[in-house]
Write an enzyme that holds these catalytic residues in place. Sequence first.
Site, PDB file in Angstrom:
ATOM      1  N   GLU A 183       6.357   5.542  -9.527  1.00  0.00           N
ATOM      2  CA  GLU A 183       4.911   5.266  -9.417  1.00  0.00           C
ATOM      3  C   GLU A 183       4.226   6.339  -8.579  1.00  0.00           C
ATOM      4  O   GLU A 183       3.115   6.766  -8.890  1.00  0.00           O
ATOM      5  CB  GLU A 183       4.678   3.893  -8.767  1.00  0.00           C
ATOM      6  CG  GLU A 183       5.008   2.731  -9.666  1.00  0.00           C
ATOM      7  CD  GLU A 183       4.617   1.388  -9.078  1.00  0.00           C
ATOM      8  OE1 GLU A 183       4.581   0.425  -9.838  1.00  0.00           O
ATOM      9  OE2 GLU A 183       4.360   1.295  -7.864  1.00  0.00           O
ATOM     10  N   ARG A 231     -16.431 -16.179  -8.297  1.00  0.00           N
ATOM     11  CA  ARG A 231     -15.833 -14.875  -8.578  1.00  0.00           C
ATOM     12  C   ARG A 231     -16.941 -13.836  -8.765  1.00  0.00           C
ATOM     13  O   ARG A 231     -16.792 -12.684  -8.382  1.00  0.00           O
ATOM     14  CB  ARG A 231     -14.969 -14.963  -9.852  1.00  0.00           C
ATOM     15  CG  ARG A 231     -14.441 -13.598 -10.235  1.00  0.00           C
ATOM     16  CD  ARG A 231     -13.289 -13.672 -11.184  1.00  0.00           C
ATOM     17  NE  ARG A 231     -13.733 -13.479 -12.555  1.00  0.00           N
ATOM     18  CZ  ARG A 231     -12.914 -13.198 -13.557  1.00  0.00           C
ATOM     19  NH1 ARG A 231     -11.640 -13.071 -13.363  1.00  0.00           N
ATOM     20  NH2 ARG A 231     -13.383 -13.048 -14.773  1.00  0.00           N
ATOM     21  N   ILE A 241      -7.506 -10.503 -11.148  1.00  0.00           N
ATOM     22  CA  ILE A 241      -7.970 -10.137 -12.496  1.00  0.00           C
ATOM     23  C   ILE A 241      -9.472  -9.903 -12.416  1.00  0.00           C
ATOM     24  O   ILE A 241     -10.193 -10.699 -11.804  1.00  0.00           O
ATOM     25  CB  ILE A 241      -7.629 -11.260 -13.499  1.00  0.00           C
ATOM     26  CG1 ILE A 241      -6.109 -11.351 -13.642  1.00  0.00           C
ATOM     27  CG2 ILE A 241      -8.294 -11.022 -14.850  1.00  0.00           C
ATOM     28  CD1 ILE A 241      -5.618 -12.533 -14.454  1.00  0.00           C
ATOM     29  N   MET A 282      -4.164  -7.478  -7.045  1.00  0.00           N
ATOM     30  CA  MET A 282      -3.628  -8.690  -7.668  1.00  0.00           C
ATOM     31  C   MET A 282      -4.704  -9.653  -8.176  1.00  0.00           C
ATOM     32  O   MET A 282      -4.409 -10.821  -8.454  1.00  0.00           O
ATOM     33  CB  MET A 282      -2.687  -9.422  -6.686  1.00  0.00           C
ATOM     34  CG  MET A 282      -1.471  -8.591  -6.257  1.00  0.00           C
ATOM     35  SD  MET A 282      -0.541  -7.892  -7.638  1.00  0.00           S
ATOM     36  CE  MET A 282       0.324  -9.358  -8.182  1.00  0.00           C
ATOM     37  N   SER A 308       3.662   2.315 -15.766  1.00  0.00           N
ATOM     38  CA  SER A 308       2.593   2.849 -16.619  1.00  0.00           C
ATOM     39  C   SER A 308       1.295   2.922 -15.824  1.00  0.00           C
ATOM     40  O   SER A 308       1.048   2.070 -14.974  1.00  0.00           O
ATOM     41  CB  SER A 308       2.308   1.907 -17.796  1.00  0.00           C
ATOM     42  OG  SER A 308       3.480   1.541 -18.474  1.00  0.00           O
ATOM     43  N   ASN A 326      -5.288   1.498 -13.597  1.00  0.00           N
ATOM     44  CA  ASN A 326      -4.381   0.537 -12.958  1.00  0.00           C
ATOM     45  C   ASN A 326      -2.942   1.007 -13.128  1.00  0.00           C
ATOM     46  O   ASN A 326      -2.586   1.551 -14.174  1.00  0.00           O
ATOM     47  CB  ASN A 326      -4.541  -0.832 -13.647  1.00  0.00           C
ATOM     48  CG  ASN A 326      -3.620  -1.886 -13.077  1.00  0.00           C
ATOM     49  OD1 ASN A 326      -3.528  -2.059 -11.850  1.00  0.00           O
ATOM     50  ND2 ASN A 326      -2.903  -2.596 -13.932  1.00  0.00           N
ATOM     51  N   VAL A 356      -5.681  -8.188 -19.697  1.00  0.00           N
ATOM     52  CA  VAL A 356      -4.845  -7.783 -18.553  1.00  0.00           C
ATOM     53  C   VAL A 356      -3.719  -6.828 -18.979  1.00  0.00           C
ATOM     54  O   VAL A 356      -3.067  -7.043 -20.004  1.00  0.00           O
ATOM     55  CB  VAL A 356      -4.240  -9.047 -17.878  1.00  0.00           C
ATOM     56  CG1 VAL A 356      -3.256  -8.661 -16.785  1.00  0.00           C
ATOM     57  CG2 VAL A 356      -5.347  -9.907 -17.308  1.00  0.00           C
ATOM     58  N   ASP A 357      -3.525  -5.769 -18.153  1.00  0.00           N
ATOM     59  CA  ASP A 357      -2.445  -4.800 -18.372  1.00  0.00           C
ATOM     60  C   ASP A 357      -2.449  -4.209 -19.776  1.00  0.00           C
ATOM     61  O   ASP A 357      -1.397  -3.987 -20.392  1.00  0.00           O
ATOM     62  CB  ASP A 357      -1.074  -5.423 -18.040  1.00  0.00           C
ATOM     63  CG  ASP A 357      -0.974  -5.795 -16.563  1.00  0.00           C
ATOM     64  OD1 ASP A 357      -1.607  -5.103 -15.738  1.00  0.00           O
ATOM     65  OD2 ASP A 357      -0.290  -6.774 -16.233  1.00  0.00           O
ATOM     66  N   GLY A 379       0.783  -1.234   0.000  1.00  0.00           N
ATOM     67  CA  GLY A 379       0.000   0.000   0.000  1.00  0.00           C
ATOM     68  C   GLY A 379       0.812   1.279   0.000  1.00  0.00           C
ATOM     69  O   GLY A 379       0.325   2.312   0.466  1.00  0.00           O
ATOM     70  N   SER A 380       2.017   1.254  -0.535  1.00  0.00           N
ATOM     71  CA  SER A 380       2.785   2.507  -0.556  1.00  0.00           C
ATOM     72  C   SER A 380       2.133   3.530  -1.494  1.00  0.00           C
ATOM     73  O   SER A 380       2.140   4.728  -1.214  1.00  0.00           O
ATOM     74  CB  SER A 380       4.242   2.261  -0.948  1.00  0.00           C
ATOM     75  OG  SER A 380       4.333   1.954  -2.309  1.00  0.00           O
ATOM     76  N   ASN A 381       1.563   3.046  -2.599  1.00  0.00           N
ATOM     77  CA  ASN A 381       0.848   3.978  -3.496  1.00  0.00           C
ATOM     78  C   ASN A 381      -0.386   4.548  -2.800  1.00  0.00           C
ATOM     79  O   ASN A 381      -0.674   5.742  -2.920  1.00  0.00           O
ATOM     80  CB  ASN A 381       0.435   3.254  -4.788  1.00  0.00           C
ATOM     81  CG  ASN A 381       1.582   3.156  -5.771  1.00  0.00           C
ATOM     82  OD1 ASN A 381       1.956   4.146  -6.394  1.00  0.00           O
ATOM     83  ND2 ASN A 381       2.152   1.969  -5.906  1.00  0.00           N
ATOM     84  N   HIS A 409       1.010  -0.263 -13.301  1.00  0.00           N
ATOM     85  CA  HIS A 409       1.760  -1.485 -13.590  1.00  0.00           C
ATOM     86  C   HIS A 409       3.253  -1.160 -13.692  1.00  0.00           C
ATOM     87  O   HIS A 409       3.620  -0.167 -14.335  1.00  0.00           O
ATOM     88  CB  HIS A 409       1.260  -2.097 -14.905  1.00  0.00           C
ATOM     89  CG  HIS A 409       1.941  -3.386 -15.236  1.00  0.00           C
ATOM     90  ND1 HIS A 409       1.640  -4.569 -14.598  1.00  0.00           N
ATOM     91  CD2 HIS A 409       2.936  -3.672 -16.101  1.00  0.00           C
ATOM     92  CE1 HIS A 409       2.412  -5.533 -15.076  1.00  0.00           C
ATOM     93  NE2 HIS A 409       3.217  -5.016 -15.982  1.00  0.00           N
TER      94      HIS A 409
HETATM   95  C1  GRF Z   1       3.296  -1.628  -7.519  1.00  0.00           C
HETATM   96  O1  GRF Z   1       4.596  -1.848  -7.972  1.00  0.00           O
HETATM   97  C2  GRF Z   1       2.328  -1.762  -8.663  1.00  0.00           C
HETATM   98  O2  GRF Z   1       2.847  -1.339  -9.871  1.00  0.00           O
HETATM   99  C3  GRF Z   1       2.115  -3.237  -8.681  1.00  0.00           C
HETATM  100  O3  GRF Z   1       2.049  -3.579  -7.322  1.00  0.00           O
HETATM  101  C4  GRF Z   1       2.870  -2.697  -6.556  1.00  0.00           C
HETATM  102  C5  GRF Z   1       2.083  -2.146  -5.423  1.00  0.00           C
HETATM  103  O4  GRF Z   1       2.882  -1.503  -4.498  1.00  0.00           O
HETATM  104  N1  GRF Z   1       0.961  -3.586  -9.470  1.00  0.00           N
HETATM  105  P1  GRF Z   1       2.229  -0.869  -3.184  1.00  0.00           P
HETATM  106  O5  GRF Z   1       1.340  -1.932  -2.560  1.00  0.00           O
HETATM  107  O6  GRF Z   1       1.461   0.341  -3.605  1.00  0.00           O
HETATM  108  O7  GRF Z   1       3.383  -0.549  -2.292  1.00  0.00           O
END
Ligand code: GRF
Length: 218
Positions: free
Chosen positions: A195, A86, A113, A111, A157, A128, A165-166, A33-35, A130
């Site tokens: 990111e 699902r 789909i 994570m 990206s 998303n 996907v992606d 969850g750093s983003n 990636h």
């Molecule tokens: C990121 O590198 C993102 O591109 C990938 O998963 C990672 C998530 O990082 N899909 P965080 O959980 O936000 O730290």
Amino acid sequence: MKNIKEYIVSPELKEYFKFVPKLRIAVLASGNGSNFQNLVNLSKEDKLDIEIVKLITNNFKAGCIEKAISSNISYEVINDKDYKSRENFEEEIINLITENEIELVVMAGWMKIVSEKFIDSFKNRIINIHPSILPSYKGANAINNAFINKSLITGCSVHFVVPEVDSGELIIQAALPVKYSETINILKDKIQTLEHIILPQAISEAGQIIRSKLMDKY
Ligand code: GRF
């Protein structure tokens, strides 16, 4: 920028759009969850006009949960293993997003789909992030694969989500040289730093598109 001297962002970074009222977003995350934390910080510091209405995770052990608790953000654990299919699992998420009047769904390390039905429920309103320069290195382990293949350039990206996907229309990308004198973990850190720069910019751009379409209706 921290750690990185050479990088390219395209399109160029610009000031974030203003959203009044704030753009209502949900973050879908499965991991650290750093983003998510970066978005929380930008929102709390009033740098980006977003309201993070919900964090949704499928993983009760995910680090993003602790971050949501300490930042006072409402969160929901929706574990696919608790659902018969699902479809049922996704229905729960669709309901949550709909009930909370979310304008933009942000997948940040999500994570799972998602199905076509899920995507159709929020057409052109899911983005998303990636960790590669798409269309290269789709799928899991993108950074490892770029490293193993001795790519000389990689990055990250943000794109609109489509059933493949992606894939889907790109909003923004960042690229940097890969230095094989450095470890893969250093590369991962650098990509993560990028990111944290491009995801907020992509939210601003996507939010503006969504809000202007809303205005077209009147
Ligand atoms: C990121 O590198 C993102 O591109 C990938 O998963 C990672 C998530 O990082 N899909 P965080 O959980 O936000 O730290």
